[in-house]
Design a protein around this motif. Sequence first.
Motif, short mmCIF file in Angstrom:
data_model
loop_
_atom_site.label_atom_id
_atom_site.label_comp_id
_atom_site.label_asym_id
_atom_site.label_seq_id
_atom_site.Cartn_x
_atom_site.Cartn_y
_atom_site.Cartn_z
N PRO A 101 0.63 -0.73 0.01
CA PRO A 101 0.56 0.01 0.38
C PRO A 101 0.94 1.74 0.21
O PRO A 101 2.09 1.01 0.21
N GLY A 102 0.59 2.88 -0.33
CA GLY A 102 1.14 3.29 -0.78
C GLY A 102 -0.13 4.97 -0.70
O GLY A 102 -0.68 4.98 -1.28
N GLY A 103 1.14 5.70 -1.66
CA GLY A 103 0.57 6.86 -2.22
C GLY A 103 -0.23 6.33 -3.40
O GLY A 103 -0.33 5.58 -4.41
N THR A 104 -0.79 7.80 -4.05
CA THR A 104 -1.63 7.50 -5.42
C THR A 104 -0.44 7.29 -6.42
O THR A 104 0.87 7.72 -6.63
N PRO A 149 2.39 1.67 6.41
CA PRO A 149 2.86 1.30 5.43
C PRO A 149 1.47 0.64 4.58
O PRO A 149 1.75 0.01 3.41
N THR A 150 1.04 -0.33 4.99
CA THR A 150 0.55 -1.54 4.88
C THR A 150 -1.60 -0.58 4.67
O THR A 150 -2.05 -1.60 4.18
N ALA A 151 -1.31 0.14 4.78
CA ALA A 151 -3.37 0.93 4.76
C ALA A 151 -2.82 1.43 3.54
O ALA A 151 -3.94 2.55 3.46
N GLY A 152 -1.68 2.94 3.23
CA GLY A 152 -1.28 3.64 2.44
C GLY A 152 -0.63 4.64 3.03
O GLY A 152 -0.19 5.74 1.69
N GLY A 153 -0.40 4.75 3.99
CA GLY A 153 0.86 5.77 4.52
C GLY A 153 2.52 5.98 3.72
O GLY A 153 2.18 4.63 3.22
N ALA A 154 2.63 7.25 3.98
CA ALA A 154 3.62 6.91 3.77
C ALA A 154 4.94 6.09 3.90
O ALA A 154 5.84 5.81 4.01
#
Length: 521
Positions: free
Chosen positions: A89-92, A328-333
């Motif tokens: 997961p990460g940014g757009t 980071p496994t939910a979309g955080g930087a």
Amino acid sequence: MKKKFKLIILSLFAITFGCSHSGHKDRKPHIAIAGLGIESSTFSPARTHEDAFHTWEGNEIFSYYPFFSDSSLLQQAEWSPTKLSRSLPGGTVTRETYESLVGKTLELLEKNKPYDGLFLDIHGAMSVVGLDDPEGDFIQRIRKVIGYETLISTSMDLHGNVSLRLAENSDLITCYRMAPHEDAWESRQRALVNLIDRVESGKGKPAYKAWVPVPILLPGEKTSTRIEPAKSLYQEVAPATELDGVIDAAIWVGYAWADEPRNHAVVMAYGDDQGKVGQVAEQLAQHFWDVRKEFSFVAPTGNLKECLDQAIKSSKKPFFISDSGDNPTAGGAGDVSWTLTEVLKRPEFKSANGPSLIYASIPGPELIEKAVNAGVGSKIEANVGALVDDRDAPPLKIAGTIKSIVQGDKNAETEVVVRVGSVDIIVTKKRKPYHTEADFTRLGLNPREADIVMVKIGYLVPELYNMQADWLLALTPGGVDQDLERLDYQRIIRPMFPLDKDMEDPDLSARFIPISGTQQE
């Protein structure tokens, strides 16, 4: 050697059973495999590029799925695995990256068509610059290549989003029933087995698909199936699928950290009995809505100071603290430095004799380069964090002693442990989640002996959950902030619970959507 031998065997199976579509009426069904998955936050300044994706092509794909080690499954079909791409997961995702990955997948699908079926493995929460509903766009473009006679069975994460477009173009669709996702492989296998069954039996596409949007948007940490009410809600899914005329049903919590109209919960059911399909979808959706006010965090929460105060005083070891806002496994930087900055300010950790704390982790390419040159045992001073997300704190300069250097991790690439006072800080070249005991022990750390273990995560994954003696979820800032009311939503459909706490009850009647292809006629 064992891994190589397994890959050789799988490749032989793939060659044996992956021959081209013959058109003979008693041939095996011809099934393609494709996938593209990432969970990406629009509230993070990070951008995800193509090098963040791990890819498997052709026969390599069989090695990704544990259930393909069963040769009987391989023998049930003629397989055409194409391309599978997955990222942390990460940014757009950049538009260039999306177009490149989709384009390569479509080219490979073009080569071996026609197909009887396609197993489509996606996450469902991908965000792309300048494009709403990427998964809906992806499947629509797949249909333009393979047509509408091919059955598509879509497997998803329950934190994905099911737009009407995705639901229309999927003939069979399912998602996990557990959070944490202990049933991830089981769910994918269910999607594949359902597909093969519908093709082999000649039953083809389900006659009815019911789609019910539910105006609820909650973080995964409030909807864990370990606790009520999600535990009982999700336990209703499997029995519902045993009804005659119902093939499968699913509940998507949705993804809370993206700001698009499709971001909300959804319930679906499908099968050949319209009455039962509609009944199942409506009952699950109504149950979800009825218990909406009962959802709470899976662990006790507090601000960072409160969590640290309690952990320091506690006699329970190891005491885990989730640094949840930058998970980071939910979309955080993954590189927010705020929490570590606050930890190192605490007087308790200034001395080497203070409470032992492991911090996992923070990217710091500058420190990594210096550490590799200096070696284990050397003193080091360098900046870490905030190269991507510096909204809450700037890069943090740390000065300490290098305890270990490990290279070769597929995500982090290089990991360095730096001791500062009584804190062991794991610094990485690239961001990495720390989910297993081996993630720590391979660096020379023993989390079971630490007083406090602080991990950039939301709810603890099973291995860490089983290790903890106590646990608090810290409500820290970042791109996946658990306090949704602090996020600046502009585009989700309102009203939405819990942002609009006093909203009226929604219409949760089943919406029967067309069989794929009929909407094109």
